[in-house]
Design an enzyme around this catalytic site. Structure first.
Site, PDB file in Angstrom:
ATOM      1  N   LYS A 148      46.020  57.274  67.199  1.00 27.85           N
ATOM      2  CA  LYS A 148      46.415  56.066  67.930  1.00 27.85           C
ATOM      3  C   LYS A 148      45.254  55.493  68.726  1.00 27.85           C
ATOM      4  O   LYS A 148      44.255  56.163  68.988  1.00 27.85           O
ATOM      5  CB  LYS A 148      47.582  56.379  68.881  1.00 27.85           C
ATOM      6  CG  LYS A 148      48.891  56.645  68.182  1.00 27.85           C
ATOM      7  CD  LYS A 148      49.259  55.587  67.139  1.00 27.85           C
ATOM      8  CE  LYS A 148      49.775  54.278  67.738  1.00 27.85           C
ATOM      9  NZ  LYS A 148      50.206  53.339  66.659  1.00 27.85           N
ATOM     10  N   ARG A 193      50.681  63.738  66.007  1.00 23.75           N
ATOM     11  CA  ARG A 193      49.833  63.755  64.817  1.00 23.75           C
ATOM     12  C   ARG A 193      48.406  64.091  65.246  1.00 23.75           C
ATOM     13  O   ARG A 193      48.079  64.085  66.430  1.00 23.75           O
ATOM     14  CB  ARG A 193      49.846  62.375  64.137  1.00 23.75           C
ATOM     15  CG  ARG A 193      51.161  62.042  63.483  1.00 23.75           C
ATOM     16  CD  ARG A 193      51.200  60.605  62.997  1.00 23.75           C
ATOM     17  NE  ARG A 193      51.280  59.654  64.095  1.00 23.75           N
ATOM     18  CZ  ARG A 193      51.269  58.331  63.954  1.00 23.75           C
ATOM     19  NH1 ARG A 193      51.156  57.799  62.763  1.00 23.75           N
ATOM     20  NH2 ARG A 193      51.362  57.535  65.006  1.00 23.75           N
ATOM     21  N   TYR A 212      43.807  54.040  64.253  1.00 20.82           N
ATOM     22  CA  TYR A 212      44.644  52.836  64.335  1.00 20.82           C
ATOM     23  C   TYR A 212      44.334  52.158  65.658  1.00 20.82           C
ATOM     24  O   TYR A 212      44.258  52.822  66.700  1.00 20.82           O
ATOM     25  CB  TYR A 212      46.135  53.199  64.330  1.00 20.82           C
ATOM     26  CG  TYR A 212      46.672  53.596  62.976  1.00 20.82           C
ATOM     27  CD1 TYR A 212      46.681  52.694  61.919  1.00 20.82           C
ATOM     28  CD2 TYR A 212      47.169  54.864  62.758  1.00 20.82           C
ATOM     29  CE1 TYR A 212      47.172  53.058  60.668  1.00 20.82           C
ATOM     30  CE2 TYR A 212      47.664  55.236  61.512  1.00 20.82           C
ATOM     31  CZ  TYR A 212      47.655  54.322  60.477  1.00 20.82           C
ATOM     32  OH  TYR A 212      48.132  54.679  59.254  1.00 20.82           O
ATOM     33  N   HIS A 260      45.378  48.307  66.211  1.00 22.36           N
ATOM     34  CA  HIS A 260      46.370  47.238  66.434  1.00 22.36           C
ATOM     35  C   HIS A 260      46.002  46.423  67.669  1.00 22.36           C
ATOM     36  O   HIS A 260      46.788  46.302  68.620  1.00 22.36           O
ATOM     37  CB  HIS A 260      47.783  47.840  66.568  1.00 22.36           C
ATOM     38  CG  HIS A 260      48.230  48.566  65.339  1.00 22.36           C
ATOM     39  ND1 HIS A 260      48.600  47.926  64.182  1.00 22.36           N
ATOM     40  CD2 HIS A 260      48.336  49.885  65.069  1.00 22.36           C
ATOM     41  CE1 HIS A 260      48.924  48.815  63.252  1.00 22.36           C
ATOM     42  NE2 HIS A 260      48.759  50.010  63.763  1.00 22.36           N
ATOM     43  N   GLU A 304      44.108  50.001  60.185  1.00 21.18           N
ATOM     44  CA  GLU A 304      45.094  49.060  59.645  1.00 21.18           C
ATOM     45  C   GLU A 304      44.488  47.803  59.035  1.00 21.18           C
ATOM     46  O   GLU A 304      45.202  47.045  58.381  1.00 21.18           O
ATOM     47  CB  GLU A 304      46.127  48.682  60.720  1.00 21.18           C
ATOM     48  CG  GLU A 304      45.629  47.769  61.841  1.00 21.18           C
ATOM     49  CD  GLU A 304      44.901  48.519  62.956  1.00 21.18           C
ATOM     50  OE1 GLU A 304      44.704  49.725  62.851  1.00 21.18           O
ATOM     51  OE2 GLU A 304      44.531  47.842  63.940  1.00 21.18           O
ATOM     52  N   ASP A 312      54.077  47.318  66.659  1.00 24.71           N
ATOM     53  CA  ASP A 312      52.652  47.618  66.910  1.00 24.71           C
ATOM     54  C   ASP A 312      51.797  46.366  66.798  1.00 24.71           C
ATOM     55  O   ASP A 312      50.671  46.342  67.286  1.00 24.71           O
ATOM     56  CB  ASP A 312      52.140  48.725  65.971  1.00 24.71           C
ATOM     57  CG  ASP A 312      52.408  48.433  64.506  1.00 24.71           C
ATOM     58  OD1 ASP A 312      53.042  47.410  64.202  1.00 24.71           O
ATOM     59  OD2 ASP A 312      51.965  49.236  63.667  1.00 24.71           O
TER      60      ASP A 312
HETATM   61  N1  LIG Z   1      56.093  51.107  64.612  1.00 24.69           N
HETATM   62  C1  LIG Z   1      55.443  51.958  63.836  1.00 24.69           C
HETATM   63  O1  LIG Z   1      55.382  53.146  64.117  1.00 24.69           O
HETATM   64  C2  LIG Z   1      54.794  51.472  62.565  1.00 24.69           C
HETATM   65  C3  LIG Z   1      54.397  52.374  61.572  1.00 24.69           C
HETATM   66  C4  LIG Z   1      53.859  51.870  60.381  1.00 24.69           C
HETATM   67  C5  LIG Z   1      53.700  50.488  60.208  1.00 24.69           C
HETATM   68  N2  LIG Z   1      54.075  49.654  61.226  1.00 24.69           N
HETATM   69  C6  LIG Z   1      53.969  48.186  61.125  1.00 24.69           C
HETATM   70  O2  LIG Z   1      54.949  47.645  60.273  1.00 24.69           O
HETATM   71  C7  LIG Z   1      54.548  46.322  59.928  1.00 24.69           C
HETATM   72  C8  LIG Z   1      54.732  46.101  58.427  1.00 24.69           C
HETATM   73  O3  LIG Z   1      53.778  46.890  57.712  1.00 24.69           O
HETATM   74  P1  LIG Z   1      53.712  46.889  56.109  1.00 24.69           P
HETATM   75  O4  LIG Z   1      52.772  47.966  55.733  1.00 24.69           O
HETATM   76  O5  LIG Z   1      55.067  46.871  55.526  1.00 24.69           O
HETATM   77  O6  LIG Z   1      53.020  45.482  55.820  1.00 24.69           O
HETATM   78  P2  LIG Z   1      52.981  44.736  54.404  1.00 24.69           P
HETATM   79  O7  LIG Z   1      51.790  43.819  54.444  1.00 24.69           O
HETATM   80  O8  LIG Z   1      53.086  45.698  53.279  1.00 24.69           O
HETATM   81  O9  LIG Z   1      54.321  43.857  54.398  1.00 24.69           O
HETATM   82  C9  LIG Z   1      54.523  42.799  55.278  1.00 24.69           C
HETATM   83  C10 LIG Z   1      55.447  41.807  54.607  1.00 24.69           C
HETATM   84  O10 LIG Z   1      55.769  40.811  55.594  1.00 24.69           O
HETATM   85  C11 LIG Z   1      55.909  39.608  54.876  1.00 24.69           C
HETATM   86  N3  LIG Z   1      55.877  38.478  55.797  1.00 24.69           N
HETATM   87  C12 LIG Z   1      54.823  37.963  56.488  1.00 24.69           C
HETATM   88  N4  LIG Z   1      55.233  36.901  57.217  1.00 24.69           N
HETATM   89  C13 LIG Z   1      56.567  36.741  56.976  1.00 24.69           C
HETATM   90  C14 LIG Z   1      57.554  35.820  57.409  1.00 24.69           C
HETATM   91  N5  LIG Z   1      57.251  34.823  58.243  1.00 24.69           N
HETATM   92  N6  LIG Z   1      58.817  35.996  56.958  1.00 24.69           N
HETATM   93  C15 LIG Z   1      59.148  37.010  56.126  1.00 24.69           C
HETATM   94  N7  LIG Z   1      58.248  37.882  55.656  1.00 24.69           N
HETATM   95  C16 LIG Z   1      56.975  37.755  56.078  1.00 24.69           C
HETATM   96  C17 LIG Z   1      54.745  39.634  53.886  1.00 24.69           C
HETATM   97  O11 LIG Z   1      54.930  38.694  52.832  1.00 24.69           O
HETATM   98  C18 LIG Z   1      54.803  41.071  53.420  1.00 24.69           C
HETATM   99  O12 LIG Z   1      55.596  41.239  52.255  1.00 24.69           O
HETATM  100  C19 LIG Z   1      53.078  46.231  60.402  1.00 24.69           C
HETATM  101  O13 LIG Z   1      53.025  45.571  61.633  1.00 24.69           O
HETATM  102  C20 LIG Z   1      52.690  47.666  60.556  1.00 24.69           C
HETATM  103  O14 LIG Z   1      51.584  47.837  61.440  1.00 24.69           O
HETATM  104  C21 LIG Z   1      54.607  50.127  62.382  1.00 24.69           C
END
Ligand SMILES: NC(=O)c1ccc[n+]([C@@H]2O[C@H](COP(=O)([O-])OP(=O)(O)OC[C@H]3O[C@@H](n4cnc5c(N)ncnc54)[C@H](O)[C@@H]3O)[C@@H](O)[C@H]2O)c1
Length: 370
Positions: free
Chosen positions: A75, A15, A94, A96, A118, A270
């Protein structure tokens, strides 16, 4: 302001932080843009397109970092980029930081003013710069999971949607936010049995309204998580506590109770991952096994679909970048509480509470140092 666009260096990170449309908007507003040669090539954007939009093409990353007031990236800085960090630089990317104490120390030592995509949070509590990549990663999580469930790829040989006469796969999604919702959309579309587990009951109500009987919603606790893991073919980790290390919802001993060849995709990697057995992997070496359960923990999943991801990301970042460029960090933060929430380090201080807490570092309020 001079805005720099380096080529990303993280493994398979194709990206780019700024597309030609963003270059043109900045140039029209009176700014200068320096783009490293081939910065956009991974997203099929050529130097000529950047030049045409008004950017100056610069041969080396060192020049881009040294000559820019603000560097826009995708990143977090990699070790090969640490030498470019310097006092007064505004970094917009980003980050993290919670699971990255070494990078945090480098940003503090170099007194970089680092604004993390983020943690920018709007008044309605949404995270507008996390959302587009979460949409991509959520949808991808199911594609990736389906692929690794195939026997030649190490999985238990299950087709997500089943076929007439044979049950579909069970997909468990931990966290029903943006990633979870987008994963559910794909998994439901493919005909899987989908369970979403979240601690926020109002969120579960919303999902129940959207999907009705097509999904099962469960309140998050160890009992429901373990029950769901035992029958799951695919588990998607998608929880988030903004800025903080992800809670470890799946403990080591729970993995041994799962089916052999089941697949776990920890999208939350992340932020450190929400399975105790998770460690970050790369697109080059994306998977490993624990107790016969396949783990996929790539921390930059959207990089696999750079053409889609780059444009989705830029659509969301550009308004904030324009504010930063037009007003400078201090005035932009004064005018925008959302942008203010994005500042993680400022002039040698950790100014984002959840990062400080996750690393046992001292937190300083931004207003005390800006
Ligand atoms: N690996 C990657 O390439 C990549 C890409 C994009 C996003 N992400 C990551 O994915 C993760 C989720 O992002 P998102 O945008 O969906 O966040 P979000 O805030 O929209 O959703 C997170 C959800 O987790 C729930 N939650 C929190 N604690 C909890 C628990 N103990 N039990 C159950 N549910 C719980 C919250 O209530 C919420 O609904 C983040 O860490 C984000 O950085 C990773």
């Amino acid at each position: 302001m001079i805005i720099g666009v380096p080529k990303e260096v993280k493994d398979h990170e194709t990206r780019v932080g700024l597309v030609p449309a963003g270059v043109k908007a900045l140039i029209d507003a009176g700014h200068k843009v320096l783009a490293e040669t081939n910065a956009g090539l991974g997203s099929s954007l050529t130097d000529d397109e950047y030049r045409h939009a008004g950017a100056e093409i610069v041969p080396s990353a060192a020049d881009v970092w040294a000559k820019s007031d603000l560097v826009i990236k995708v990143k977090e800085p990699q070790p090969s980029e640490y030498a470019f960090l310097r006092p007064g630089l505004t970094l917009f990317t980003y980050l993290h930081l919670a699971p990255l104490p070494e990078l945090t120390d480098r940003l503090l030592e170099a007194r970089v003013n680092a604004v993390a995509y983020e943690t920018i949070r709007e008044a309605d509590n949404t995270l507008p710069l996390l959302t587009p990549m979460s949409e991509v990663a959520g949808r991808m999580a199911v594609q990736v999971g389906a692929q690794y469930l195939e026997a030649p790829n190490g999985g238990r040989g299950v087709l997500l949607g089943g076929v007439p006469g044979v049950s579909p796969a069970n997909v468990t999604i931990l966290g029903g936010g943006v990633v979870g919702h987008n994963a559910a959309k794909m998994a439901v579309g493919l005909g899987a049995h989908v369970t979403i587990i979240d601690r926020n009951l109002n969120r579960l109500r919303e999902l129940d309204d959207i999907y009705s009987s097509q999904i099962v919603t469960l309140a998050s606790n160890t009992y429901t998580i373990l029950g769901s893991l035992k029958t799951a073919d695919l588990v998607i980790g998608a929880v988030l506590i903004p800025g903080a290390a992800a809670p470890k919802l799946v403990r080591r001993d729970m993995i041994s109770k799962m089916k052999k060849g089941a697949v776990m995709v920890d999208v939350a990697i992340d932020q450190g991952g929400c399975f105790e057995t998770s460690h970050a992997t790369t697109h080059t070496n994306p998977i490993y096994f624990v107790d016969g359960v396949l783990h996929y923990c790539v921390s930059n999943m959207p990089a696999a679909v750079p053409r889609t991801s780059t444009f989705a990301l830029n659509n969301a970042t550009l308004p904030y970048l324009m504010d930063l460029a037009n007003h400078g960090l201090k005035a932009a933060c004064e005018a925008s509480p959302a942008l203010r929430e994005g500042v993680n380090t400022y002039n040698g201080h950790v100014v984002y509470a959840a990062v400080a807490e996750s690393q046992g570092k001292q937190w300083t309020s931004l207003s005390a140092v800006m």
